[in-house]
Scaffold this motif. Sequence first.
Motif, PDB file in Angstrom:
ATOM      1  N   PRO A 114       0.794  -1.244   0.000  1.00 42.38           N
ATOM      2  CA  PRO A 114       0.000   0.000   0.000  1.00 42.38           C
ATOM      3  C   PRO A 114       0.820   1.284   0.000  1.00 42.38           C
ATOM      4  CG  PRO A 114      -0.159  -1.138   2.114  1.00 42.38           C
ATOM      5  CD  PRO A 114       0.559  -2.054   1.191  1.00 42.38           C
ATOM      6  N   VAL A 115       2.056   1.234   0.497  1.00 37.43           N
ATOM      7  CA  VAL A 115       2.828   2.486   0.586  1.00 37.43           C
ATOM      8  C   VAL A 115       3.678   2.729  -0.660  1.00 37.43           C
ATOM      9  CG1 VAL A 115       2.912   2.545   3.100  1.00 37.43           C
ATOM     10  CG2 VAL A 115       4.690   1.319   1.842  1.00 37.43           C
ATOM     11  N   LEU A 116       3.595   1.821  -1.627  1.00 34.63           N
ATOM     12  CA  LEU A 116       4.374   2.007  -2.854  1.00 34.63           C
ATOM     13  C   LEU A 116       3.440   2.333  -4.013  1.00 34.63           C
ATOM     14  CD1 LEU A 116       6.894  -0.986  -2.627  1.00 34.63           C
ATOM     15  CD2 LEU A 116       7.225   1.369  -1.860  1.00 34.63           C
ATOM     16  N   THR A 117       3.938   3.089  -4.974  1.00 35.56           N
ATOM     17  CA  THR A 117       3.142   3.389  -6.164  1.00 35.56           C
ATOM     18  C   THR A 117       3.094   2.142  -7.046  1.00 35.56           C
ATOM     19  OG1 THR A 117       5.058   4.083  -7.434  1.00 35.56           O
ATOM     20  CG2 THR A 117       3.940   5.786  -6.137  1.00 35.56           C
ATOM     21  N   ALA A 118       2.257   2.224  -8.089  1.00 38.00           N
ATOM     22  CA  ALA A 118       2.151   1.087  -9.021  1.00 38.00           C
ATOM     23  C   ALA A 118       3.527   0.755  -9.589  1.00 38.00           C
ATOM     24  CB  ALA A 118       1.175   1.440 -10.132  1.00 38.00           C
ATOM     25  N   LEU A 119       4.238   1.798 -10.011  1.00 39.03           N
ATOM     26  CA  LEU A 119       5.570   1.583 -10.595  1.00 39.03           C
ATOM     27  C   LEU A 119       6.504   0.945  -9.573  1.00 39.03           C
ATOM     28  CD1 LEU A 119       7.479   2.076 -13.015  1.00 39.03           C
ATOM     29  CD2 LEU A 119       8.058   4.272 -11.995  1.00 39.03           C
ATOM     30  N   GLU A 120       6.470   1.451  -8.349  1.00 40.33           N
ATOM     31  CA  GLU A 120       7.363   0.913  -7.312  1.00 40.33           C
ATOM     32  C   GLU A 120       7.002  -0.530  -6.961  1.00 40.33           C
ATOM     33  OE1 GLU A 120       8.433   5.109  -4.980  1.00 40.33           O
ATOM     34  OE2 GLU A 120       6.645   3.968  -4.447  1.00 40.33           O
ATOM     35  N   ASN A 121       5.707  -0.843  -6.966  1.00 39.05           N
ATOM     36  CA  ASN A 121       5.307  -2.223  -6.684  1.00 39.05           C
ATOM     37  C   ASN A 121       5.916  -3.171  -7.707  1.00 39.05           C
ATOM     38  OD1 ASN A 121       3.262  -3.192  -4.530  1.00 39.05           O
ATOM     39  ND2 ASN A 121       2.597  -1.104  -4.994  1.00 39.05           N
ATOM     40  N   VAL A 122       5.892  -2.751  -8.978  1.00 36.93           N
ATOM     41  CA  VAL A 122       6.450  -3.603 -10.028  1.00 36.93           C
ATOM     42  C   VAL A 122       7.976  -3.646  -9.913  1.00 36.93           C
ATOM     43  CG1 VAL A 122       6.657  -3.899 -12.520  1.00 36.93           C
ATOM     44  CG2 VAL A 122       4.493  -3.120 -11.535  1.00 36.93           C
ATOM     45  N   GLU A 123       8.555  -2.469  -9.676  1.00 38.43           N
ATOM     46  CA  GLU A 123      10.020  -2.380  -9.599  1.00 38.43           C
ATOM     47  C   GLU A 123      10.560  -3.154  -8.400  1.00 38.43           C
ATOM     48  OE1 GLU A 123      11.357   1.691  -9.625  1.00 38.43           O
ATOM     49  OE2 GLU A 123      13.448   1.082  -9.319  1.00 38.43           O
ATOM     50  N   PHE A 124       9.759  -3.233  -7.344  1.00 37.12           N
ATOM     51  CA  PHE A 124      10.215  -3.898  -6.115  1.00 37.12           C
ATOM     52  C   PHE A 124      10.581  -5.365  -6.368  1.00 37.12           C
ATOM     53  CE2 PHE A 124       9.115  -5.383  -1.594  1.00 37.12           C
ATOM     54  CZ  PHE A 124      10.362  -5.034  -1.120  1.00 37.12           C
ATOM     55  N   VAL A 125       9.761  -6.019  -7.198  1.00 36.09           N
ATOM     56  CA  VAL A 125      10.047  -7.430  -7.495  1.00 36.09           C
ATOM     57  C   VAL A 125      11.391  -7.558  -8.224  1.00 36.09           C
ATOM     58  CG1 VAL A 125       9.234  -9.454  -8.759  1.00 36.09           C
ATOM     59  CG2 VAL A 125       7.603  -7.972  -7.617  1.00 36.09           C
ATOM     60  N   LEU A 126      11.651  -6.600  -9.110  1.00 30.38           N
ATOM     61  CA  LEU A 126      12.933  -6.627  -9.828  1.00 30.38           C
ATOM     62  C   LEU A 126      14.087  -6.368  -8.854  1.00 30.38           C
ATOM     63  CD1 LEU A 126      11.819  -4.562 -12.968  1.00 30.38           C
ATOM     64  CD2 LEU A 126      11.993  -7.043 -12.757  1.00 30.38           C
ATOM     65  N   GLU A 127      13.834  -5.488  -7.886  1.00 26.09           N
ATOM     66  CA  GLU A 127      14.871  -5.209  -6.882  1.00 26.09           C
ATOM     67  C   GLU A 127      15.139  -6.446  -6.016  1.00 26.09           C
ATOM     68  OE1 GLU A 127      14.898  -1.291  -4.897  1.00 26.09           O
ATOM     69  OE2 GLU A 127      14.959  -2.401  -3.016  1.00 26.09           O
ATOM     70  N   LEU A 128      14.057  -7.147  -5.662  1.00 25.58           N
ATOM     71  CA  LEU A 128      14.231  -8.376  -4.872  1.00 25.58           C
ATOM     72  C   LEU A 128      15.074  -9.397  -5.634  1.00 25.58           C
ATOM     73  CD1 LEU A 128      10.659  -8.947  -3.341  1.00 25.58           C
ATOM     74  CD2 LEU A 128      12.672  -7.983  -2.230  1.00 25.58           C
ATOM     75  N   ARG A 129      14.955  -9.381  -6.971  1.00 19.27           N
ATOM     76  CA  ARG A 129      15.738 -10.306  -7.790  1.00 19.27           C
ATOM     77  C   ARG A 129      17.199  -9.882  -7.886  1.00 19.27           C
ATOM     78  NH1 ARG A 129      13.165 -13.329 -12.129  1.00 19.27           N
ATOM     79  NH2 ARG A 129      14.827 -12.633 -13.497  1.00 19.27           N
ATOM     80  N   GLY A 130      17.515  -8.703  -7.353  1.00 23.28           N
ATOM     81  CA  GLY A 130      18.898  -8.240  -7.381  1.00 23.28           C
ATOM     82  C   GLY A 130      19.258  -7.550  -8.682  1.00 23.28           C
ATOM     83  N   GLU A 131      18.238  -7.157  -9.464  1.00 28.54           N
ATOM     84  CA  GLU A 131      18.547  -6.460 -10.709  1.00 28.54           C
ATOM     85  C   GLU A 131      18.964  -5.030 -10.383  1.00 28.54           C
ATOM     86  OE1 GLU A 131      15.485  -6.875 -13.663  1.00 28.54           O
ATOM     87  OE2 GLU A 131      15.328  -9.034 -13.304  1.00 28.54           O
ATOM     88  N   ASP A 132      19.996  -4.554 -11.056  1.00 27.81           N
ATOM     89  CA  ASP A 132      20.543  -3.234 -10.719  1.00 27.81           C
ATOM     90  C   ASP A 132      19.985  -2.142 -11.630  1.00 27.81           C
ATOM     91  OD1 ASP A 132      21.999  -4.261  -8.644  1.00 27.81           O
ATOM     92  OD2 ASP A 132      23.653  -4.825  -9.940  1.00 27.81           O
ATOM     93  N   GLY A 133      20.817  -1.597 -12.492  1.00 23.33           N
ATOM     94  CA  GLY A 133      20.429  -0.440 -13.305  1.00 23.33           C
ATOM     95  C   GLY A 133      19.240  -0.741 -14.218  1.00 23.33           C
ATOM     96  N   GLY A 134      18.458   0.290 -14.449  1.00 21.74           N
ATOM     97  CA  GLY A 134      17.370   0.169 -15.412  1.00 21.74           C
ATOM     98  C   GLY A 134      16.124  -0.500 -14.885  1.00 21.74           C
ATOM     99  N   ARG A 135      16.078  -0.734 -13.564  1.00 26.90           N
ATOM    100  CA  ARG A 135      14.892  -1.389 -13.001  1.00 26.90           C
ATOM    101  C   ARG A 135      13.643  -0.560 -13.245  1.00 26.90           C
ATOM    102  NH1 ARG A 135      17.698  -2.041  -7.820  1.00 26.90           N
ATOM    103  NH2 ARG A 135      16.552  -0.168  -7.318  1.00 26.90           N
ATOM    104  N   GLY A 136      13.761   0.755 -13.000  1.00 27.58           N
ATOM    105  CA  GLY A 136      12.610   1.641 -13.145  1.00 27.58           C
ATOM    106  C   GLY A 136      12.097   1.638 -14.582  1.00 27.58           C
ATOM    107  N   ALA A 137      13.041   1.677 -15.533  1.00 25.73           N
ATOM    108  CA  ALA A 137      12.655   1.703 -16.945  1.00 25.73           C
ATOM    109  C   ALA A 137      11.971   0.397 -17.327  1.00 25.73           C
ATOM    110  CB  ALA A 137      13.896   1.930 -17.802  1.00 25.73           C
ATOM    111  N   THR A 138      12.505  -0.712 -16.842  1.00 25.46           N
ATOM    112  CA  THR A 138      11.904  -2.022 -17.135  1.00 25.46           C
ATOM    113  C   THR A 138      10.478  -2.073 -16.574  1.00 25.46           C
ATOM    114  OG1 THR A 138      14.084  -3.009 -16.948  1.00 25.46           O
ATOM    115  CG2 THR A 138      12.207  -4.517 -16.888  1.00 25.46           C
ATOM    116  N   ALA A 139      10.336  -1.628 -15.309  1.00 25.19           N
ATOM    117  CA  ALA A 139       9.019  -1.668 -14.668  1.00 25.19           C
ATOM    118  C   ALA A 139       8.036  -0.785 -15.426  1.00 25.19           C
ATOM    119  CB  ALA A 139       9.137  -1.215 -13.213  1.00 25.19           C
ATOM    120  N   MET A 140       8.504   0.384 -15.832  1.00 30.89           N
ATOM    121  CA  MET A 140       7.641   1.312 -16.571  1.00 30.89           C
ATOM    122  C   MET A 140       7.229   0.705 -17.910  1.00 30.89           C
ATOM    123  SD  MET A 140       6.314   4.193 -16.001  1.00 30.89           S
ATOM    124  CE  MET A 140       5.010   4.864 -17.015  1.00 30.89           C
TER     125      MET A 140
END
Lengths: 218, 413
Positions: free
Chosen positions: A76-102
């Motif tokens: 609930p405290v994350l935006t739609a983009l952050e919710n999607v990006e969070f999974v990529l962050e958990l996977r340990g993906e580095d640069g470009g996470r935000g762009a991928t999520a978007m």
Amino acid sequence: MRGLDLEIHKGDFLAIVGPSGSGKTTLLNLIGALDTVTGGKVEVFGQDLSGMSRRERAELRLRSLGFVFQAYNLVPVLTALENVEFVLELRGEDGGRGATAMSVLEDLGLGELADRRPNEMSGGQQQRVAVARAVAAKPRLVLADEPTANLDSENGELLLKMMRQLRDEHDMTFVFSTHDPLVVSYASRVVTLRDGKIVSDIRKGSGSEAPGDATEAN
Amino acid sequence: MTTPIIARFAVRTLGRNVRRTLLSVVGIGIGVAIAVFMTAFMRGSTQMRVRAIAESGFGHVKVVPADWDRSRDNDLRLTDWEVELAAVRATDGVKTAAPHARSTALLGFGTRVVGVEMLGVDPDAEIETSRLARAVVEGRYLEDGDRDVAVVGRTITDRLEVELDDDLLLTVVSKGGEMEYAMLRIVGIIKTGSRDMDASICHVMLEDVERLTGREGAGEISVTLDDPLRMDAAVSRLRAVVSPEDDVLTWMVVVPAQGGDYQSDKGFMNILAGTVLVVVILGIAGAQLTAVLERRREFAVLIALGMKASQVVRLILLEAVAMAVMGAAVGLLLAWFPLHQTATKGIDFSTMMGGDLAMSGVLFDPIMYSVPGLWVLPYALTVAFVSTLIAAVYPAVFALRTDPTSALSLREA
């Protein structure tokens, strides 16, 4: 589960149906490496889950599985983009996470929701963002527990079309537990459970019992 | 570089239940404020104690004959006190050095007699070193060239019913065991504020003690240091320059009662601060545990999505760190006023001490000040971080135990 023997094929759009207590959610938990069997064997992509540690099962879920929940369950405290990006962050993906999520959100037509938090979205929008979260890391198998249960038929249909498009374009496999006839109408295969047993397994179009090679539950 | 989502997640989570977060932050703040204030006050108390001991004639360290610590015999004398005094004064970190020769004596006037510990001094060095020498209220202190004169405490003059310029009969036992007598003229009267202390002060010239007792030289050199916090290093340097037959002792050894009081005060303050922190830790742990319980479904979902145990722990610890930073800031705000008051005005203990400011021969300052400084910033952060992180451990373990299967159902996690 009793004497259950099920193989799920790559590309299946499979609906597991049955009355409450028939074992739909339990089966999904077992396939999703959330629960372990007390007897028998569950193999996902050729790996026996019963021999896996908790960490290995978490790794499998993170790398190869996607989940869509009945109650959306976005953070609930994350935006739609952050919710999607969070999974990529958990996977340990580095640069470009935000762009991928978007890019995932935009591909699914959800770009305009990127900066909204769950409480600023409708149920249908939240569930579509939840699907975006589930598929962001390009999992091979997506497990969806009653995904349309809290949606009206219009939003439910929108969601199912989106999922089927993902299946077609990215070669993903979808497994639903559902009571919803709409989901059944979209499914390519319908497995009916009763009292922990498979009572029917219908592949639409062929009308035959379905053989398979992707996932196996015994 | 963008902030990791997990950090944004942690910080924003604190805003989900503002009241609980505020209460937790205030709890941490109170604990931090108490710890900071008590530590600042303890520092001030320690500095005052050490200064009082040093200036009451004991020095920060003392050069004494090697046997002195065992026997406490004031008749012992240093091996070569003048050479040692010069070497001590030339040692790095030494502020002042004052030679002393002590002897037990009786002072009489008419039919009245009092027992005293006669202290033979070098006047110039004594005025530099001792606050007693600077507490003359009538007459003057000793001066170079004086002979057969004494500066005594106010209580002695009261008991003997004498005044300035009166002659007192001094009786001492000489080295040979014989009684020696001398007449000493009172040239100064000292009033310290402590009647007990004033009852034992009898300063005379070092040469007079040598002559009357037949024991040549000084029995000790009281040394004050530029930096009393580096006492151990100074002791090592001084031991290298004094005779092997003499030793260098710290004030804690020379005045064991004060050393014990210092240790027990420090221990008591630490226990008090520790108790406050334990209460704060338990409070925060309770609040965080409630927060984790309320978010069990969320943790189940995160674990189902593949969040690893280390990532769950990191999320909870990040929440704790965010709370610790706010708690430290609140703590410093809460501590500011009492710190400012006690650093500038101090706390006057003279009423509580019943007007007697001396203990174990040490003349204390009536007002105690706290000693804040830039150290309070890292100290407050450390206290807040450590207490909050400790408090977060159990809730984190609890979150790890969340059953992820509950994510796929509407059952309670």
